[in-house]
Structures are given as structure tokens and as C-alpha cells.
Design a protein around this motif. Structure first.
Motif, PDB file in Angstrom:
ATOM      1  N   GLU A  27       1.020  -1.311   0.087  1.00 17.76           N
ATOM      2  CA  GLU A  27      -0.015   0.086   0.016  1.00 17.76           C
ATOM      3  C   GLU A  27       0.868   1.239  -0.173  1.00 17.76           C
ATOM      4  OE1 GLU A  27      -3.459   0.203   0.350  1.00 17.76           O
ATOM      5  OE2 GLU A  27      -3.547  -2.023  -0.388  1.00 17.76           O
ATOM      6  N   LYS A  28       0.517   2.094  -0.347  1.00 19.70           N
ATOM      7  CA  LYS A  28       1.088   3.370  -0.449  1.00 19.70           C
ATOM      8  C   LYS A  28       0.627   4.152   0.532  1.00 19.70           C
ATOM      9  CE  LYS A  28       2.573   4.274  -5.268  1.00 19.70           C
ATOM     10  NZ  LYS A  28       3.277   5.098  -6.082  1.00 19.70           N
ATOM     11  N   CYS A  29       1.704   4.920   1.098  1.00 20.45           N
ATOM     12  CA  CYS A  29       1.149   5.831   2.491  1.00 20.45           C
ATOM     13  C   CYS A  29       0.380   7.078   2.098  1.00 20.45           C
ATOM     14  CB  CYS A  29       2.506   6.467   2.978  1.00 20.45           C
ATOM     15  SG  CYS A  29       2.689   7.165   4.533  1.00 20.45           S
ATOM     16  N   PRO A  30      -0.530   7.147   2.785  1.00 18.98           N
ATOM     17  CA  PRO A  30      -1.565   8.262   2.410  1.00 18.98           C
ATOM     18  C   PRO A  30      -1.230   9.547   2.422  1.00 18.98           C
ATOM     19  CG  PRO A  30      -2.633   6.878   4.064  1.00 18.98           C
ATOM     20  CD  PRO A  30      -1.194   6.353   3.775  1.00 18.98           C
ATOM     21  N   LYS A  31       0.026   9.868   3.099  1.00 19.21           N
ATOM     22  CA  LYS A  31       0.612  11.097   3.194  1.00 19.21           C
ATOM     23  C   LYS A  31       1.707  11.356   2.091  1.00 19.21           C
ATOM     24  CE  LYS A  31       0.171  13.457   7.233  1.00 19.21           C
ATOM     25  NZ  LYS A  31       0.807  13.847   8.619  1.00 19.21           N
ATOM     26  N   GLY A  32       1.912  10.423   1.355  1.00 18.22           N
ATOM     27  CA  GLY A  32       2.843  10.288   0.251  1.00 18.22           C
ATOM     28  C   GLY A  32       4.289  10.354   0.954  1.00 18.22           C
ATOM     29  N   ASP A  33       5.206  11.262   0.890  1.00 17.62           N
ATOM     30  CA  ASP A  33       6.504  11.275   1.164  1.00 17.62           C
ATOM     31  C   ASP A  33       6.671  11.822   2.689  1.00 17.62           C
ATOM     32  OD1 ASP A  33       7.536   9.960  -0.934  1.00 17.62           O
ATOM     33  OD2 ASP A  33       8.315  11.852  -1.907  1.00 17.62           O
ATOM     34  N   ALA A  34       5.399  12.450   3.058  1.00 17.05           N
ATOM     35  CA  ALA A  34       5.357  12.971   4.279  1.00 17.05           C
ATOM     36  C   ALA A  34       5.419  12.074   5.277  1.00 17.05           C
ATOM     37  CB  ALA A  34       4.451  14.116   4.471  1.00 17.05           C
ATOM     38  N   PRO A  35       6.007  12.105   6.526  1.00 17.77           N
ATOM     39  CA  PRO A  35       6.183  11.135   7.678  1.00 17.77           C
ATOM     40  C   PRO A  35       4.712  11.176   8.279  1.00 17.77           C
ATOM     41  CG  PRO A  35       7.668  13.012   8.426  1.00 17.77           C
ATOM     42  CD  PRO A  35       7.123  13.259   6.964  1.00 17.77           C
ATOM     43  N   ILE A  36       4.469  10.087   8.906  1.00 15.69           N
ATOM     44  CA  ILE A  36       3.182  10.083   9.763  1.00 15.69           C
ATOM     45  C   ILE A  36       3.744  10.036  11.265  1.00 15.69           C
ATOM     46  CG2 ILE A  36       1.945   8.838   7.990  1.00 15.69           C
ATOM     47  CD1 ILE A  36       2.248   6.360   9.890  1.00 15.69           C
ATOM     48  N   ASP A  37       3.108  10.408  11.931  1.00 21.05           N
ATOM     49  CA  ASP A  37       3.402  10.478  13.491  1.00 21.05           C
ATOM     50  C   ASP A  37       2.157   9.719  14.265  1.00 21.05           C
ATOM     51  OD1 ASP A  37       1.026  12.109  13.939  1.00 21.05           O
ATOM     52  OD2 ASP A  37       2.212  13.932  13.922  1.00 21.05           O
ATOM     53  N   SER A  38       2.298   9.528  15.250  1.00 27.42           N
ATOM     54  CA  SER A  38       1.537   8.624  16.406  1.00 27.42           C
ATOM     55  C   SER A  38       0.176   9.128  16.368  1.00 27.42           C
ATOM     56  CB  SER A  38       1.944   8.504  17.720  1.00 27.42           C
ATOM     57  OG  SER A  38       1.959   9.780  18.530  1.00 27.42           O
ATOM     58  N   PHE A  66       7.728   3.724  18.196  1.00 31.41           N
ATOM     59  CA  PHE A  66       6.624   4.910  18.552  1.00 31.41           C
ATOM     60  C   PHE A  66       5.466   4.861  17.935  1.00 31.41           C
ATOM     61  CE2 PHE A  66      10.602   6.933  19.347  1.00 31.41           C
ATOM     62  CZ  PHE A  66      10.705   6.894  20.882  1.00 31.41           C
ATOM     63  N   LEU A  67       5.416   4.376  16.556  1.00 24.42           N
ATOM     64  CA  LEU A  67       4.367   4.264  15.849  1.00 24.42           C
ATOM     65  C   LEU A  67       3.635   2.962  16.211  1.00 24.42           C
ATOM     66  CD1 LEU A  67       5.439   5.462  12.412  1.00 24.42           C
ATOM     67  CD2 LEU A  67       4.165   6.696  14.014  1.00 24.42           C
ATOM     68  N   SER A  68       4.101   1.959  16.674  1.00 20.23           N
ATOM     69  CA  SER A  68       3.711   0.498  16.869  1.00 20.23           C
ATOM     70  C   SER A  68       2.872   0.636  18.495  1.00 20.23           C
ATOM     71  CB  SER A  68       4.666  -0.357  17.239  1.00 20.23           C
ATOM     72  OG  SER A  68       4.884  -1.004  16.094  1.00 20.23           O
ATOM     73  N   GLU A  69       3.202   1.761  19.367  1.00 19.75           N
ATOM     74  CA  GLU A  69       2.376   1.756  20.487  1.00 19.75           C
ATOM     75  C   GLU A  69       1.038   1.945  20.383  1.00 19.75           C
ATOM     76  OE1 GLU A  69       4.356   4.426  23.095  1.00 19.75           O
ATOM     77  OE2 GLU A  69       6.389   3.462  22.888  1.00 19.75           O
ATOM     78  N   PRO A  70       0.534   2.909  19.685  1.00 23.78           N
ATOM     79  CA  PRO A  70      -0.977   3.243  19.306  1.00 23.78           C
ATOM     80  C   PRO A  70      -1.604   2.070  18.559  1.00 23.78           C
ATOM     81  CG  PRO A  70       0.169   4.827  18.235  1.00 23.78           C
ATOM     82  CD  PRO A  70       1.237   4.209  18.879  1.00 23.78           C
ATOM     83  N   VAL A  71      -0.694   1.400  17.667  1.00 21.31           N
ATOM     84  CA  VAL A  71      -1.382   0.226  16.921  1.00 21.31           C
ATOM     85  C   VAL A  71      -1.550  -0.889  17.884  1.00 21.31           C
ATOM     86  CG1 VAL A  71      -1.013  -1.327  15.281  1.00 21.31           C
ATOM     87  CG2 VAL A  71      -0.205   0.922  14.863  1.00 21.31           C
ATOM     88  N   LEU A  72      -0.633  -1.141  18.914  1.00 20.82           N
ATOM     89  CA  LEU A  72      -0.815  -2.256  19.725  1.00 20.82           C
ATOM     90  C   LEU A  72      -1.976  -1.771  20.740  1.00 20.82           C
ATOM     91  CD1 LEU A  72       2.933  -3.119  20.195  1.00 20.82           C
ATOM     92  CD2 LEU A  72       1.232  -4.374  19.232  1.00 20.82           C
ATOM     93  N   GLU A 121       3.149  -6.139  16.050  1.00 26.59           N
ATOM     94  CA  GLU A 121       1.881  -5.584  15.481  1.00 26.59           C
ATOM     95  C   GLU A 121       0.869  -6.899  14.632  1.00 26.59           C
ATOM     96  OE1 GLU A 121       1.795  -2.170  13.043  1.00 26.59           O
ATOM     97  OE2 GLU A 121       3.246  -1.252  14.260  1.00 26.59           O
ATOM     98  N   ASP A 122       1.890  -7.610  13.953  1.00 25.71           N
ATOM     99  CA  ASP A 122       1.235  -8.672  13.195  1.00 25.71           C
ATOM    100  C   ASP A 122       0.594  -9.538  14.136  1.00 25.71           C
ATOM    101  OD1 ASP A 122       1.190 -10.207  10.688  1.00 25.71           O
ATOM    102  OD2 ASP A 122       2.070 -11.657  11.930  1.00 25.71           O
ATOM    103  N   LEU A 123       1.179 -10.040  15.530  1.00 21.06           N
ATOM    104  CA  LEU A 123       0.538 -10.842  16.336  1.00 21.06           C
ATOM    105  C   LEU A 123      -0.676 -10.158  16.696  1.00 21.06           C
ATOM    106  CD1 LEU A 123       0.648 -13.151  18.234  1.00 21.06           C
ATOM    107  CD2 LEU A 123       2.202 -11.815  19.699  1.00 21.06           C
ATOM    108  N   ALA A 124      -0.520  -8.833  17.355  1.00 19.78           N
ATOM    109  CA  ALA A 124      -1.848  -8.300  17.849  1.00 19.78           C
ATOM    110  C   ALA A 124      -2.800  -8.328  16.900  1.00 19.78           C
ATOM    111  CB  ALA A 124      -1.302  -6.889  18.472  1.00 19.78           C
ATOM    112  N   ALA A 125      -2.449  -7.982  15.567  1.00 21.74           N
ATOM    113  CA  ALA A 125      -3.781  -7.875  14.635  1.00 21.74           C
ATOM    114  C   ALA A 125      -4.289  -9.539  14.428  1.00 21.74           C
ATOM    115  CB  ALA A 125      -3.009  -7.327  13.252  1.00 21.74           C
TER     116      ALA A 125
END
Length: 149
Positions: A27-38, A66-72, A121-125
Motif C-alpha cells: 500500500e502507498k502511504c496516504p501522506k505520500g513522502d511526508a512522515p506520519i506520527d502517532s 513509537f508508531l507501534s504503540e498506538p497500533v498495539l 503488530e502482526d501478532l496483535a492484529a
């Protein structure tokens, strides 16, 4: 004209780090080249959407922890309260297998932190999907994923 050695080394490092991460996300990042944050991950609607967003926009470095914390947090909220004590022990043991396969040691570099984060994340999902389908009586089937460089 010959390129300076430091320039060749810089290009090699960029290729080793950036190309696999870009190729890994289908999948392409919806923000393009801009970084995402938590906050972007927290705004995603549910566990699977947050996991998909992070996978598509992953940095391939220690910043992914840091991005995994909210996913988990999103995923575990959907299944942890429904697990028995024995199932929780199995979940924690499986998470430790992610740590065993992708140890986060300073000598191994920040890519290992990324790999561990994506494995967790894969495990939690996987557990979240099982809970959503009402299949938590049994322990969900899961294998430690191979996350390439």
C-alpha cells in the motif's frame, strides 16, 4: 570522473535502508513522502486500519516503535480483556518470540527495532481478527513473520 568514496558509501547506505522498506509496503502511504506520527495512527479507525497505515508508512527504523504503540493499544483493547490467564501467557510468549527473532540490540541497528515492532503488530492484529470473529476460545494460529530488510 571517479566518485568520492564517501559519496558511494552514502548512496549504498540509502539503498540498503530505503529500498526494502519502500518495496515492503504494498500500500502507498496516504501522506505520500511526508512522515506520519502517532496521532495519525491514533486517528485510524480500528486496529486493522492502524496496522495497515503503519505498514504502508513505516520508516524502517527505531522510530517505528513509537508508531507501534498506538497500533498495539488499539489491537490489544479488542482482545486482551477476553483472554484467559493461560491465553495471555501464550500471547506474551509469542510476543517474546518476536523479540527472539528480531532482537533489539544497539549493535544490530535500528532496523531490528522496526522488525520487532512489525512482528508484534502482526501478532496483535491476528488476535484482534480472531476476537472480532468470536474465535478466541482457541488460541489463534500464528507464526513469527519473516520481515525482510
Amino acid at each position: 570522473m571517479k566518485m568520492p568514496v564517501y559519496l558511494v558509501r552514502c548512496m549504498a547506505i540509502i539503498a540498503v535502508v530505503a529500498i526494502p522498506v519502500m518495496a515492503m509496503s504494498a500500500e502507498k502511504c496516504p501522506k505520500g513522502d511526508a512522515p506520519i506520527d502517532s496521532e495519525d495512527v491514533r486517528a485510524a479507525h480500528g486496529c486493522l486500519a492502524a496496522h495497515k497505515l503503519h505498514a504502508a508508512c513505516a520508516w524502517g527504523s527505531s522510530g517505528d516503535a513509537f508508531l507501534s504503540e498506538p497500533v498495539l493499544d488499539k489491537c490489544e483493547a479488542g482482545f486482551l480483556p477476553h483472554l484467559t490467564a493461560a491465553q495471555k501467557r501464550i500471547y506474551e510468549a509469542r510476543r517474546a518470540r518476536c523479540s527472539d527473532r528480531y532482537p533489539t540490540d544497539q549493535n544490530l541497528g535500528t532496523i531490528q527495532i522496526y522488525k520487532f515492532s512489525m512482528c508484534a503488530e502482526d501478532l496483535a492484529a491476528t488476535y484482534f481478527k480472531a476476537a472480532a470473529k468470536g474465535r478466541l476460545r482457541q488460541t489463534p494460529r500464528w507464526r513469527v513473520p519473516h520481515i525482510s530488510d
